[in-house]
Scaffold this motif. Structure first.
Motif, PDB file in Angstrom:
ATOM      1  N   ILE A 298       0.824  -1.252  -0.068  1.00 30.75           N
ATOM      2  CA  ILE A 298       0.049  -0.060  -0.120  1.00 30.75           C
ATOM      3  C   ILE A 298       0.894   1.183  -0.175  1.00 30.75           C
ATOM      4  CG2 ILE A 298      -1.748   1.445   1.257  1.00 30.75           C
ATOM      5  CD1 ILE A 298      -2.566  -1.190   2.491  1.00 30.75           C
ATOM      6  N   ALA A 299       0.542   2.374  -0.852  1.00 33.10           N
ATOM      7  CA  ALA A 299       1.150   3.403  -0.991  1.00 33.10           C
ATOM      8  C   ALA A 299       0.168   4.368  -0.001  1.00 33.10           C
ATOM      9  CB  ALA A 299       1.478   4.187  -2.228  1.00 33.10           C
ATOM     10  N   PRO A 300       0.475   4.499   1.257  1.00 37.12           N
ATOM     11  CA  PRO A 300      -0.546   5.479   2.040  1.00 37.12           C
ATOM     12  C   PRO A 300      -0.880   6.742   1.576  1.00 37.12           C
ATOM     13  CG  PRO A 300       1.390   4.061   3.737  1.00 37.12           C
ATOM     14  CD  PRO A 300       1.596   4.287   1.932  1.00 37.12           C
ATOM     15  N   ARG A 301       0.092   7.572   0.947  1.00 37.77           N
ATOM     16  CA  ARG A 301      -0.110   8.735   0.600  1.00 37.77           C
ATOM     17  C   ARG A 301       0.185   9.083  -1.023  1.00 37.77           C
ATOM     18  NH1 ARG A 301       2.560  12.179   5.853  1.00 37.77           N
ATOM     19  NH2 ARG A 301       1.711  10.539   7.244  1.00 37.77           N
ATOM     20  N   ASP A 302      -0.273  10.147  -1.454  1.00 39.47           N
ATOM     21  CA  ASP A 302      -0.179  10.322  -2.937  1.00 39.47           C
ATOM     22  C   ASP A 302       1.196  10.541  -3.149  1.00 39.47           C
ATOM     23  OD1 ASP A 302      -2.583  10.508  -3.279  1.00 39.47           O
ATOM     24  OD2 ASP A 302      -2.869  12.542  -3.726  1.00 39.47           O
ATOM     25  N   ILE A 303       2.055  11.137  -1.961  1.00 42.53           N
ATOM     26  CA  ILE A 303       3.569  11.103  -2.499  1.00 42.53           C
ATOM     27  C   ILE A 303       4.506  10.123  -2.249  1.00 42.53           C
ATOM     28  CG2 ILE A 303       3.801  13.547  -1.417  1.00 42.53           C
ATOM     29  CD1 ILE A 303       4.820  12.334   1.271  1.00 42.53           C
ATOM     30  N   ASP A 304       3.820   8.875  -2.197  1.00 45.92           N
ATOM     31  CA  ASP A 304       4.297   7.606  -1.779  1.00 45.92           C
ATOM     32  C   ASP A 304       4.547   6.887  -3.364  1.00 45.92           C
ATOM     33  OD1 ASP A 304       4.783   7.729   0.719  1.00 45.92           O
ATOM     34  OD2 ASP A 304       2.960   7.210   1.160  1.00 45.92           O
ATOM     35  N   VAL A 305       3.754   7.579  -4.491  1.00 47.09           N
ATOM     36  CA  VAL A 305       4.141   7.023  -6.027  1.00 47.09           C
ATOM     37  C   VAL A 305       4.487   8.082  -6.586  1.00 47.09           C
ATOM     38  CG1 VAL A 305       2.369   5.283  -5.670  1.00 47.09           C
ATOM     39  CG2 VAL A 305       1.538   7.578  -6.325  1.00 47.09           C
ATOM     40  N   TRP A 306       5.194   7.920  -7.857  1.00 44.24           N
ATOM     41  CA  TRP A 306       5.735   9.010  -8.478  1.00 44.24           C
ATOM     42  C   TRP A 306       4.745   9.675  -9.172  1.00 44.24           C
ATOM     43  CZ3 TRP A 306       5.783   4.104 -10.459  1.00 44.24           C
ATOM     44  CH2 TRP A 306       5.081   4.041 -11.748  1.00 44.24           C
ATOM     45  N   ASP A 307       3.537   9.203  -9.789  1.00 43.85           N
ATOM     46  CA  ASP A 307       2.740   9.853 -10.352  1.00 43.85           C
ATOM     47  C   ASP A 307       1.289   9.274 -10.131  1.00 43.85           C
ATOM     48  OD1 ASP A 307       0.973  11.048 -12.250  1.00 43.85           O
ATOM     49  OD2 ASP A 307       2.385  10.307 -13.890  1.00 43.85           O
TER      50      ASP A 307
ATOM     51  N   PRO B 231      16.316   4.135 -12.582  1.00 46.51           N
ATOM     52  CA  PRO B 231      17.379   5.396 -12.901  1.00 46.51           C
ATOM     53  C   PRO B 231      16.369   6.721 -13.081  1.00 46.51           C
ATOM     54  CG  PRO B 231      17.729   3.539 -14.345  1.00 46.51           C
ATOM     55  CD  PRO B 231      16.548   3.147 -13.533  1.00 46.51           C
ATOM     56  N   LYS B 232      14.955   6.593 -13.404  1.00 43.02           N
ATOM     57  CA  LYS B 232      14.122   7.741 -13.438  1.00 43.02           C
ATOM     58  C   LYS B 232      13.513   8.114 -11.956  1.00 43.02           C
ATOM     59  CE  LYS B 232      12.041   6.142 -17.238  1.00 43.02           C
ATOM     60  NZ  LYS B 232      11.081   6.177 -18.286  1.00 43.02           N
ATOM     61  N   ASN B 233      13.735   7.318 -10.890  1.00 48.26           N
ATOM     62  CA  ASN B 233      13.270   7.450  -9.688  1.00 48.26           C
ATOM     63  C   ASN B 233      11.694   7.436  -9.613  1.00 48.26           C
ATOM     64  OD1 ASN B 233      13.598   7.396  -6.909  1.00 48.26           O
ATOM     65  ND2 ASN B 233      13.259   9.683  -6.808  1.00 48.26           N
ATOM     66  N   GLU B 234      11.162   6.489 -10.460  1.00 49.00           N
ATOM     67  CA  GLU B 234       9.648   6.189 -10.595  1.00 49.00           C
ATOM     68  C   GLU B 234       9.403   5.197  -9.652  1.00 49.00           C
ATOM     69  OE1 GLU B 234       9.051   8.448 -14.803  1.00 49.00           O
ATOM     70  OE2 GLU B 234       8.811   6.147 -14.669  1.00 49.00           O
ATOM     71  N   GLY B 235       9.311   5.379  -8.345  1.00 49.87           N
ATOM     72  CA  GLY B 235       9.107   4.130  -7.401  1.00 49.87           C
ATOM     73  C   GLY B 235       7.914   4.511  -6.511  1.00 49.87           C
ATOM     74  N   MET B 236       7.690   3.328  -5.564  1.00 49.35           N
ATOM     75  CA  MET B 236       6.562   3.466  -4.609  1.00 49.35           C
ATOM     76  C   MET B 236       7.062   3.196  -3.140  1.00 49.35           C
ATOM     77  SD  MET B 236       4.507   0.797  -6.578  1.00 49.35           S
ATOM     78  CE  MET B 236       2.701   1.117  -5.876  1.00 49.35           C
ATOM     79  N   ARG B 237       6.607   3.823  -2.251  1.00 49.43           N
ATOM     80  CA  ARG B 237       6.971   3.635  -0.815  1.00 49.43           C
ATOM     81  C   ARG B 237       5.936   2.590  -0.202  1.00 49.43           C
ATOM     82  NH1 ARG B 237       9.286   7.690   3.256  1.00 49.43           N
ATOM     83  NH2 ARG B 237       8.813   6.872   5.427  1.00 49.43           N
ATOM     84  N   ILE B 238       6.320   1.396  -0.070  1.00 49.62           N
ATOM     85  CA  ILE B 238       5.142   0.450   0.150  1.00 49.62           C
ATOM     86  C   ILE B 238       5.655  -0.549   1.420  1.00 49.62           C
ATOM     87  CG2 ILE B 238       3.934   0.333  -1.979  1.00 49.62           C
ATOM     88  CD1 ILE B 238       5.743  -1.986  -2.775  1.00 49.62           C
TER      89      ILE B 238
END
Length: 278
Positions: free
Chosen positions: A161-170, A219-226
């Motif tokens: 789960i990405a709890p907040r919008d900032i926890d995914v890149w887009d 490399p593009k730092n398109e990740g998730m905080r999960i």
DNA sequence: ATGCCAAATGTAATTTGA
């Protein structure tokens, strides 16, 4: 005392890399997720040669959770009370239980290695399973805390789960997808509402813990905080440092997740700075 | 700088992941 969690995405595929990190970072206890093997397939030697004992819960090539620890582990618990199952109904009309939860006690601290179900799609039965699994985990944790007042506990692992919008890149990419839906976020928030602390976030540590292997996501730092460590206030009080080990996503054959670590102000028998009394 | 999908099963293609 250093405690970490890491979705390793197959322990057999990168055991050397995992143990290298444990030794380099002086980690005492590691909760692993997605070991993707049975106990008899686990690469025990490389961990044991580095001084780690193992507790392993793996049923097949999917999921699987484990602990590697330099300190004695006790009260080993597979799964939690009323943990939901998933899959094809068994003869007794229940669903198969998956290898997603393992609890241990180290130095009087209760630790869980957790691999929350993915959910797959919002309309998929796996999504319903995910939400039910989380609610049962929350209830089981609350019950344990009620019967062990004041005991430090941490739920560690891949919450998916990405709890907040900032926890995914887009957020636009996740429109209609799992991991960011309101029910999933509510399920995560329920742990916080029960008084658990998001240990890394509470200390201002930002950044992702997962990057897909595809499309140059890292490399593009398109990740998730999960991946998270959720601790009781008693656990939180012991924490002197916390970190997300982003560099473990680099280089040769990385997992798609990186470790999350906490340092606790707990003296152990392994510490070489134990004060001498004359 | 990071680097262009990976692992298990099983030996080709499927499942799972998020």
């Amino acid at each position: 005392m250093r405690v970490a969690t890491w979705n390793v995405n197959s322990v057999r595929a990168r055991s050397a890399r995992i143990v290298d990190w444990l030794v380099r970072e002086d980690v005492d206890v590691l909760g692993m997720q997605e070991i993707k093997c049975k106990p008899e397939q686990f690469p025990r030697e490389v961990f044991e040669e580095a001084g780690y004992e193992l507790e392993i819960h793996g049923l097949n090539q999917w999921n699987g959770v484990a602990f590697a620890s330099r300190l004695p582990m006790s009260e080993v618990t597979v799964g939690f009370d009323e943990m939901p199952g998933f899959g094809k109904e068994l003869e007794d009309a229940t669903l198969p239980l998956e290898a997603r939860a393992l609890g241990i006690t180290v130095e009087d601290i209760r630790l869980w290695s957790l691999y929350v179900p993915n959910g797959r799609e919002l309309t998929h039965p796996h999504y319903t399973y995910k939400l039910a699994w989380l609610e049962r985990l929350r209830a089981a944790t609350a019950a344990w805390r009620a019967s062990n007042p004041g005991a430090p506990l941490a739920l560690m692992g891949d919450f998916n789960i990405a709890p907040r919008d900032i926890d995914v890149w887009d957020m636009a990419v996740f429109d209609g997808a799992t991991h960011v839906s309101a029910p999933e976020r509510a399920a995560f928030q329920a742990f916080l509402d029960d008084g658990l602390v998001d240990i890394t976030r509470d200390r201002g540590i930002e950044g992702y813990t997962y990057w897909d292997y595809q499309q140059l996501r890292f490399p593009k730092n398109e990740g998730m905080r999960i991946d998270f460590i959720l601790g009781t206030p008693e656990f939180d009080e012991l924490v002197v440092d916390a970190s997300i080990h982003r560099d473990e996503r680099k280089g040769e054959a990385p997992s798609d997740h990186v470790p999350v670590m906490v340092e606790l102000d707990v003296a152990t028998s392994l510490d070489d700075d134990v004060p001498m009394i004359f």
